[in-house]
Motif scaffolding. Structure first.
Motif, mmCIF file in Angstrom:
data_model
loop_
_atom_site.group_PDB
_atom_site.id
_atom_site.type_symbol
_atom_site.label_atom_id
_atom_site.label_comp_id
_atom_site.label_asym_id
_atom_site.label_seq_id
_atom_site.Cartn_x
_atom_site.Cartn_y
_atom_site.Cartn_z
ATOM 1 N N GLY A 172 2.238 53.559 13.240
ATOM 2 C CA GLY A 172 3.689 53.465 13.352
ATOM 3 C C GLY A 172 4.183 52.051 13.603
ATOM 4 N N LEU A 173 3.475 51.320 14.454
ATOM 5 C CA LEU A 173 3.895 49.943 14.742
ATOM 6 C C LEU A 173 3.736 49.065 13.507
ATOM 7 N N LEU A 174 2.664 49.281 12.761
ATOM 8 C CA LEU A 174 2.472 48.534 11.513
ATOM 9 C C LEU A 174 3.620 48.828 10.556
ATOM 10 N N ALA A 175 3.983 50.088 10.424
ATOM 11 C CA ALA A 175 5.094 50.457 9.535
ATOM 12 C C ALA A 175 6.398 49.806 9.985
ATOM 13 N N MET A 176 6.623 49.769 11.297
ATOM 14 C CA MET A 176 7.841 49.128 11.807
ATOM 15 C C MET A 176 7.841 47.636 11.517
ATOM 16 N N ARG A 177 6.686 46.988 11.678
ATOM 17 C CA ARG A 177 6.609 45.544 11.415
ATOM 18 C C ARG A 177 6.876 45.261 9.939
ATOM 19 N N VAL A 178 6.290 46.052 9.062
ATOM 20 C CA VAL A 178 6.515 45.872 7.625
ATOM 21 C C VAL A 178 7.989 46.103 7.296
ATOM 22 N N LYS A 179 8.592 47.114 7.910
ATOM 23 C CA LYS A 179 10.010 47.398 7.660
ATOM 24 C C LYS A 179 10.883 46.227 8.104
ATOM 25 N N ILE A 180 10.645 45.719 9.294
ATOM 26 C CA ILE A 180 11.438 44.591 9.800
ATOM 27 C C ILE A 180 11.248 43.368 8.905
ATOM 28 N N ARG A 181 10.006 43.078 8.554
ATOM 29 C CA ARG A 181 9.717 41.908 7.719
ATOM 30 C C ARG A 181 10.383 42.043 6.352
ATOM 31 N N THR A 182 10.343 43.232 5.787
ATOM 32 C CA THR A 182 10.928 43.449 4.470
ATOM 33 C C THR A 182 12.458 43.385 4.525
ATOM 34 N N LEU A 183 13.044 44.061 5.489
ATOM 35 C CA LEU A 183 14.508 44.084 5.597
ATOM 36 C C LEU A 183 15.100 42.708 5.864
ATOM 37 N N LEU A 184 14.380 41.896 6.628
ATOM 38 C CA LEU A 184 14.913 40.589 7.003
ATOM 39 C C LEU A 184 14.435 39.468 6.079
ATOM 40 N N GLY A 185 13.668 39.810 5.049
ATOM 41 C CA GLY A 185 13.233 38.813 4.066
ATOM 42 C C GLY A 185 12.253 37.805 4.627
ATOM 43 N N ILE A 186 11.332 38.269 5.467
ATOM 44 C CA ILE A 186 10.355 37.387 6.094
ATOM 45 C C ILE A 186 9.074 37.396 5.267
ATOM 46 N N LYS A 187 8.551 36.203 5.006
ATOM 47 C CA LYS A 187 7.308 36.091 4.246
ATOM 48 C C LYS A 187 6.148 36.670 5.038
ATOM 49 N N GLY A 188 5.184 37.226 4.308
ATOM 50 C CA GLY A 188 4.003 37.773 4.946
ATOM 51 C C GLY A 188 3.366 38.822 4.065
ATOM 52 N N SER A 189 2.361 39.486 4.602
ATOM 53 C CA SER A 189 1.678 40.530 3.851
ATOM 54 C C SER A 189 1.327 41.674 4.787
ATOM 55 N N ILE A 190 1.019 42.815 4.207
ATOM 56 C CA ILE A 190 0.621 43.968 5.002
ATOM 57 C C ILE A 190 -0.683 43.658 5.739
ATOM 58 N N CYS A 191 -1.565 42.918 5.099
ATOM 59 C CA CYS A 191 -2.835 42.555 5.727
ATOM 60 C C CYS A 191 -2.584 41.706 6.980
ATOM 61 N N GLN A 192 -1.697 40.731 6.888
ATOM 62 C CA GLN A 192 -1.363 39.906 8.054
ATOM 63 C C GLN A 192 -0.733 40.759 9.150
ATOM 64 N N ASP A 193 0.184 41.640 8.753
ATOM 65 C CA ASP A 193 0.836 42.516 9.724
ATOM 66 C C ASP A 193 -0.180 43.404 10.429
ATOM 67 N N CYS A 194 -1.127 43.937 9.674
ATOM 68 C CA CYS A 194 -2.164 44.800 10.242
ATOM 69 C C CYS A 194 -2.998 44.043 11.272
ATOM 70 N N ALA A 195 -3.389 42.822 10.947
ATOM 71 C CA ALA A 195 -4.187 42.011 11.878
ATOM 72 C C ALA A 195 -3.398 41.724 13.152
ATOM 73 N N VAL A 196 -2.134 41.392 13.012
ATOM 74 C CA VAL A 196 -1.311 41.051 14.178
ATOM 75 C C VAL A 196 -1.144 42.258 15.098
ATOM 76 N N VAL A 197 -0.799 43.428 14.539
ATOM 77 C CA VAL A 197 -0.582 44.589 15.414
ATOM 78 C C VAL A 197 -1.896 45.135 15.969
ATOM 79 N N THR A 198 -3.011 44.871 15.300
ATOM 80 C CA THR A 198 -4.301 45.344 15.797
ATOM 81 C C THR A 198 -4.819 44.484 16.937
ATOM 82 N N PHE A 199 -4.726 43.171 16.784
ATOM 83 C CA PHE A 199 -5.339 42.273 17.755
ATOM 84 C C PHE A 199 -4.369 41.701 18.783
#
Length: 129
Positions: A84-111
């Motif tokens: 759920g947190l990964l999905a929220m991070r991807v949603k925020i990043r996508t809605l606000l036009g922030i560069k990044g990737s799902i892989c980066q988001d996954c690493a950040v919320v995991t570690f």
């Protein structure tokens, strides 16, 4: 006189052309075309905001629930839904036009989950959400 044409089949989609175009595109090109900016603060920028620092240290699960509510999701999605947190991070990043990737988001919320929650909350604050 009118030329009546009888249609006997559905038009076929241009799937082959679309797949060929997708294979030719570089993922970095897609990312740069859709996203215009970086996160407003670094992942470890908790000390920029004392409120976020304290909440992130002692009450970050509550912070996740509040943040989910701020982006129009069920408040428990960050705590009760797997990923759920990964999905929220991807949603925020996508809605606000922030560069990044799902892989980066996954690493950040995991570690760095508490830091990720603080960063996401700071970003929503900066955008007035």
């Amino acid at each position: 006189m009118s030329n009546n044409v009888t249609v006997t089949s559905q038009p076929s989609p241009q799937l082959k052309n679309n797949l060929a175009m997708a294979r030719e595109m570089n993922p970095a090109t897609i990312d740069n075309a859709m996203c215009e900016r970086k996160w407003g603060t670094q992942i470890c920028g908790c000390f920029e905001n004392k409120r976020h620092c304290l909440l992130g240290t002692f009450l970050w699960p509550c912070m996740k629930c509040h943040m989910a509510n701020r982006i129009g999701e069920f408040p428990g999605v960050g705590c009760l839904v797997p990923g759920g947190l990964l999905a929220m991070r991807v949603k925020i990043r996508t809605l606000l036009g922030i560069k990044g990737s799902i892989c980066q988001d996954c690493a950040v919320v995991t570690f760095c989950e508490p830091c990720a929650v603080c960063q996401m909350s700071r970003e929503l604050d900066k955008m007035g959400l």
